[in-house]
Design a protein around this motif. Structure first.
Motif, PDB file in Angstrom:
ATOM      1  N   VAL A 299       0.823  -1.210   0.000  1.00 15.99           N
ATOM      2  CA  VAL A 299       0.000   0.000   0.000  1.00 15.99           C
ATOM      3  C   VAL A 299       0.854   1.256   0.000  1.00 15.99           C
ATOM      4  O   VAL A 299       0.617   2.190  -0.775  1.00 15.99           O
ATOM      5  CB  VAL A 299      -0.960   0.001   1.209  1.00 15.99           C
ATOM      6  N   TYR A 300       1.884   1.282   0.847  1.00 11.65           N
ATOM      7  CA  TYR A 300       2.639   2.515   1.036  1.00 11.65           C
ATOM      8  C   TYR A 300       3.768   2.681   0.016  1.00 11.65           C
ATOM      9  O   TYR A 300       3.824   3.694  -0.687  1.00 11.65           O
ATOM     10  CB  TYR A 300       3.219   2.553   2.448  1.00 11.65           C
ATOM     11  N   ILE A 304       0.559  -0.408  -5.045  1.00  8.05           N
ATOM     12  CA  ILE A 304      -0.165  -1.242  -6.005  1.00  8.05           C
ATOM     13  C   ILE A 304      -1.483  -1.761  -5.423  1.00  8.05           C
ATOM     14  O   ILE A 304      -2.287  -2.331  -6.157  1.00  8.05           O
ATOM     15  CB  ILE A 304       0.683  -2.438  -6.494  1.00  8.05           C
ATOM     16  N   ALA A 305      -1.682  -1.564  -4.108  1.00  8.77           N
ATOM     17  CA  ALA A 305      -2.896  -2.074  -3.475  1.00  8.77           C
ATOM     18  C   ALA A 305      -3.574  -0.977  -2.676  1.00  8.77           C
ATOM     19  O   ALA A 305      -2.911  -0.120  -2.086  1.00  8.77           O
ATOM     20  CB  ALA A 305      -2.566  -3.258  -2.557  1.00  8.77           C
ATOM     21  N   SER A 306      -4.892  -0.993  -2.673  1.00 11.69           N
ATOM     22  CA  SER A 306      -5.637  -0.087  -1.797  1.00 11.69           C
ATOM     23  C   SER A 306      -5.786  -0.689  -0.413  1.00 11.69           C
ATOM     24  O   SER A 306      -5.901   0.033   0.581  1.00 11.69           O
ATOM     25  CB  SER A 306      -7.015   0.211  -2.395  1.00 11.69           C
ATOM     26  N   ALA A 335       0.029  -8.528 -10.540  1.00 11.92           N
ATOM     27  CA  ALA A 335       0.979  -7.707  -9.790  1.00 11.92           C
ATOM     28  C   ALA A 335       0.805  -7.920  -8.298  1.00 11.92           C
ATOM     29  O   ALA A 335       1.789  -7.993  -7.548  1.00 11.92           O
ATOM     30  CB  ALA A 335       0.784  -6.230 -10.148  1.00 11.92           C
ATOM     31  N   GLY A 336      -0.434  -8.034  -7.845  1.00 10.85           N
ATOM     32  CA  GLY A 336      -0.681  -8.288  -6.435  1.00 10.85           C
ATOM     33  C   GLY A 336      -0.111  -9.618  -5.997  1.00 10.85           C
ATOM     34  O   GLY A 336       0.490  -9.740  -4.924  1.00 10.85           O
ATOM     35  N   GLU A 337      -0.298 -10.626  -6.820  1.00  7.54           N
ATOM     36  CA  GLU A 337       0.242 -11.952  -6.502  1.00  7.54           C
ATOM     37  C   GLU A 337       1.762 -11.912  -6.366  1.00  7.54           C
ATOM     38  O   GLU A 337       2.328 -12.439  -5.401  1.00  7.54           O
ATOM     39  CB  GLU A 337      -0.161 -12.943  -7.598  1.00  7.54           C
TER      40      GLU A 337
END
Length: 925
Positions: A299-300, A304-306, A335-337
């Motif tokens: 996140v930070y 890439i993630a909320s 990308a999350g994976e």
């Protein structure tokens, strides 16, 4: 790190002759009591072809017994100022109530009634099945991520073990269930020898034992030869899930998924595994707080993630450990994976740092102290331990084991978990190019670990007795008055007001700093500015950057939380008493010296836009925002942020808003509660808040806002194609918190929709099964506030629900209001207030709000008496004044193709909108 001594759970235990385990946790400091009955039956015991059965039965348990008519249990608890609820887990189902201490015996009587003489008839069965189906639609089909977290996550991880059968079940299974199925299920599982009774709070031990013996002692488990054989077949040990030999991948889709998601899971542990403490610490390192690894990385830093979080629950048999992320706008599940697996690989390779270990332990300890602040929390902790761990001392032992965990232990458990083959789910919107039918996810029916319910002859069959032959519940004993602490006030030289609330013996301290100046004061082109300014105060302050600030707070087990509402901005602190000095210093840094850095603003803007996209995929969130605009136009209370207004906010805008709102000590109130003396508070506040005068003492931070309300009943319809349900909201503009009519109108609103037994829920859920729940609330605002009623229902029933809400609003001023009904709703308000002020954080929040609205310092203690003094005439006068149908605005958000015919049949003016075309900043209604 020095080990913290936490008082162990102090309880007495005995077992009745019928097998019921009884635990008692006395607490002479409270005026309430919690009664909890936990049954060792959960969704893993659902029979073949009956997924969701344990959960359905949870609902049926709230209906009728031979001496209690339907809804009697709810009135027995809610109408005296208490509450009740229940939950179905994989391993168990729990039922819990909190009531005034003098009502204990009546609740014990009622729980024994439910255990020993439940009425299961066709009418009850059909009604609750309808409610459960609406709950399925609300939780699974109407929520954009309901399917992945409520269905697919479990189904993708198991081929044989019943943990793979989602507890919510499947609509086709619920519709196939029969009355004999239900009666058999009750016979097999709802028995004293399969239950744990926990009573916590204020009671006399001898009187408690006598009451339990009287009401529960005579209950005898049904034990025919058929029943014994059937019971043995469903209580047998479940075979463990076979080891997963290789990675499994699933691509799934659903309507209205605004951002892609990914879930990755590994085989996990059982609750009694010797490595549970180590895994608990590892989980905290990964997921708790803004310095946690998942937040910091996904996140930070990478942005890439909320959201990034874990799914971890100790279960009786080995389950799974999962990590999930909802991606940021423009990012992919791939990308999350990659990012999640990179974090787990880093853990396996490098282990953790000593500081991470300290942070995790302190966060877990503070969390446990918060959970144990109330008798209910302590009772819940104990009951859970008996069921999950088979040992009432397990919570205390686990705390000791957590404090003994080393960095080596965490590395060992990381290698034990994260080296196994994974199950990976990618979840996208059905319009996505990659979307495909969900045929890779197994269905609940393919897991057949449990046999069908056997036919059992001569099952006990109970019917509601005639009214003149029913046994009445025991009468309440003499009331026990709660002890409300008296607040003490002081004022610093710069005008800041300090309110102290003593709470002797409390291990936690809570504080809230409330500033005059809320979201209603945002410039029209910069809507969202006040909220972003508040959020930035904790994203780096004093000598620490954002991650450094979060880490410093978490190492102390403290939480520092900023916020903003329509009228004010806040900063809240909760910390352990032994860490107060360090935590308060950080709290003051956030309030006085936030860095307000441009890079942090940029991150926060992107996160806020993503959060807005998530919210606006929910029918209820859309309806609430549209209703605010319909009621207040573009005035302060009707302002709605959009990606455009959020993105236009600059660092200079934030700095100016901070100066205007946060640097005005003469308009700020600091409320603090805990086991801390006046002298200690005075010293802390003088050190950290006495310096600095107001920048602009004459600034008008909350100018009077024109309402721009358009009179005339009307409907605004918002089309969200594919939504599993429609949200139906109704609202009107009423009055400020300080108006003398506020409490009468609050009570009128509570009659309308405050609680399970209130009029709206009785009409919409209980009588017609159209919703999982319906209610109404009155906001407390500085200017005229909204009164909102709402529910979610199946799309084609939206018109019927509108008519029911209209009838309820029209009826209160016109119909009789029985004194009994009014007294019950008074109890709801007073009971809710009492439960809130039982915790340090709730106490501070209530006093902070009262002080902000300029209420007399004694209003805190006098509130119960003010509510008690209200009359039927007061309530009907308030309802007559404000419940005007020509000012009632409805908003319906859902699948318009399904709900529009029912709306058109009402003959009202309808304004139609498309959810994906709404520009909330410019919306005209």
């Amino acid at each position: 790190m020095t080990a913290i001594s936490i008082p162990p759970l102090s309880y007495c235990h005995r077992r009745l002759a019928n097998g019921l385990d009884v635990y008692a946790l006395p607490d002479a400091e409270t005026a309430s009591v919690s009664v909890q009955v936990w049954y060792k039956v959960g969704s893993k015991h659902d029979p073949e072809g009956r997924s969701g059965f344990a959960h359905l039965f949870e609902h049926i348990m709230f209906k009728s017994t031979q001496n209690m008519p339907p809804e009697f249990f709810d009135r027995l608890t809610e109408d005296v100022g208490g509450f009740n609820n229940a939950s179905t887990y994989d391993d168990f189902t729990n039922y819990y109530s909190v009531v005034p201490a003098n009502c204990l015996e009546a609740v014990l009587w009622a729980e024994a009634e439910r255990m020993g003489s439940l009425v299961v008839d066709q009418e009850t069965f059909d009604a609750e099945r309808s409610v459960v189906i609406e709950e399925f639609r609300q939780r699974i089909e109407a929520s954009p991520y309901g399917r992945i977290y409520g269905l697919y996550g479990a189904q993708a991880n198991y081929d044989e073990h019943p943990y793979g059968r989602p507890g919510i079940g499947a609509i086709e299974d619920l519709e196939a269930a029969t009355l004999d199925d239900v009666r058999g299920f009750h016979c097999l599982h709802y028995r004293p020898d399969n239950a744990v009774l926990v009573v916590a709070g204020r009671f006399d031990n001898d009187a408690l034992d006598s009451a339990i013996d009287t009401y529960f002692g005579p209950i005898t488990p049904f034990s025919s030869d058929e029943a014994v054989a059937a019971r043995a077949s469903v209580r047998a040990e479940f075979a463990p899930e076979p080891f997963r030999p290789e990675t499994r991948r699933f691509l799934t889709s659903a309507p209205n998924v605004p951002l892609p998601a990914v879930m990755i899971s590994w085989p996990g542990l059982a609750a009694t595994d010797s490595d549970l403490a180590s895994l608990t610490v590892l989980d905290a390192i990964l997921s708790k707080g803004e310095s946690s690894r998942l937040y910091k990385s996904l996140v930070y830093e990478q942005q890439i993630a909320s959201e990034a979080f874990t799914l971890f629950e100790p279960t009786i048999e080995p389950s799974v450990y999962a990590i999930s992320a909802i991606l940021a706008d423009g990012e992919t599940a791939d990308a999350g994976e990659r990012s999640v697996l990179a974090e787990t690989s880093r853990l396996v390779k490098d282990g953790i740092t000593a500081n991470e270990l300290i942070e995790a332990k302190n966060e877990l300890i503070t969390e446990k102290l918060e959970a144990r602040e109330t008798a209910f929390g302590r009772g819940f902790d104990l009951a859970e331990a008996v069921i999950r761990y088979g040992d009432p001392s397990a919570p205390d032992r686990l705390l000791e084991e957590i404090q003994a965990v080393t960095t080596g232990d965490v590395l060992r458990i990381a290698n034990r978990i994260f080296v196994n083959p994974v199950s990976i789910i990618h979840y996208v919107d059905q319009s996505d190019d990659e979307a495909q039918p969900n045929d890779q996810i197994v269905t609940a029916q393919t897991i057949k670990a449990n046999p069908p319910i056997r036919k059992i002859d001569d099952l006990p069959h109970y019917a509601l007795k005639d009214e003149d032959t029913r046994q009445a519940p025991p009468a309440p004993r003499a009331p026990v008055s709660p002890s409300l602490p008296l607040p003490e006030a002081m004022t610093l030289a710069n005008g800041m007001r300090i309110v102290r609330v003593p709470k002797p013996g409390a291990p936690l301290v809570s504080a809230t700093l409330r500033m005059d100046g809320g979201e209603a004061g945002d410039p029209p082109s910069l809507i969202g500015l006040t909220d972003l300014t508040a959020q930035l105060t904790s994203k780096g302050a004093g000598s620490r950057d954002a991650i450094g600030f979060a880490s410093a707070a978490e190492q102390l087990g403290a939480s520092i939380t900023p916020g903003a509402d329509k009228d004010s901005s806040t900063l809240s602190l909760t910390t352990r008493l032994d860490n107060l000095t360090g935590a308060f210093s950080l709290f003051a840094d956030a309030a006085n010296e936030p860095r307000l850095e441009a890079d942090e603003l940029d991150r926060l803007q992107k996160q806020t836009v993503d959060e807005l996209a998530l919210a606006l995929s929910e029918p209820s969130a859309i309806a609430a925002r549209v209703l605010a605009r319909a009621l207040f136009g573009k005035s302060g209370y009707g302002q709605l942020s959009s990606p455009e207004t959020i993105s236009q906010i600059s660092r200079n805008d934030v700095a100016a808003r901070f100066s205007k709102v946060w640097q005005q000590p003469h308009q700020a109130i600091l409320t603090i509660a805990g086991d801390i003396s006046t002298q200690e508070i005075e010293a802390l506040c003088t050190e950290h808040f006495a310096n600095g005068a107001s920048n602009n003492p004459s600034a008008d931070l909350n100018p009077q806002m024109p309402l721009e309300h358009k009179a005339g009943a009307r409907i605004v319809a918002v089309d969200l194609p594919g939504a599993g349900q429609a949200a139906v909201y109704a609202g009107m503009v009423t009055l400020p918190r300080t108006d003398p009519d506020f409490l009468p109108l609050l009570l009128a609103t509570t009659v309308l929709g405050g609680g399970y037994s209130a009029r709206l829920n009785m009409e919409i859920r209980v009588k017609r099964g159209l919703s999982y729940g319906a209610g109404a609330s009155l906001a407390a605002r500085r200017a005229a506030a909204p009164l909102v009623a709402g529910t979610q229902t199946r799309n084609d029933a939206a018109g019927e629900v509108i008519s029911l809400i209209e009838t309820a609003f029209a009826g209160l001023p016109l119909d009789d209001l029985p004194e009994e009904e009014l007294e019950a709703r008074k109890s709801v308000l007073v009971g809710s207030f009492g439960r809130q002020v039982e915790t340090t954080a709730g106490l501070v929040d209530q006093l902070s709000s009262d002080a902000f609205f300029g209420l007399d310092g004694n209003s805190f203690a006098s509130y119960p008496n003010e509510i008690a003094a209200l009359t039927v005439e007061d309530v009907k006068r308030a309802a007559n004044t404000y419940f005007a149908l020509d000012n009632l605005v409805f908003v319906v958000a859902g699948d318009a193709a399904s709900f529009m015919p029912s709306l058109k049949s009402l003959g009202k003016a309808i304004q139609s909108l498309k959810a994906d075309e709404i520009d909330f900043a410019r919306l005209e209604i």
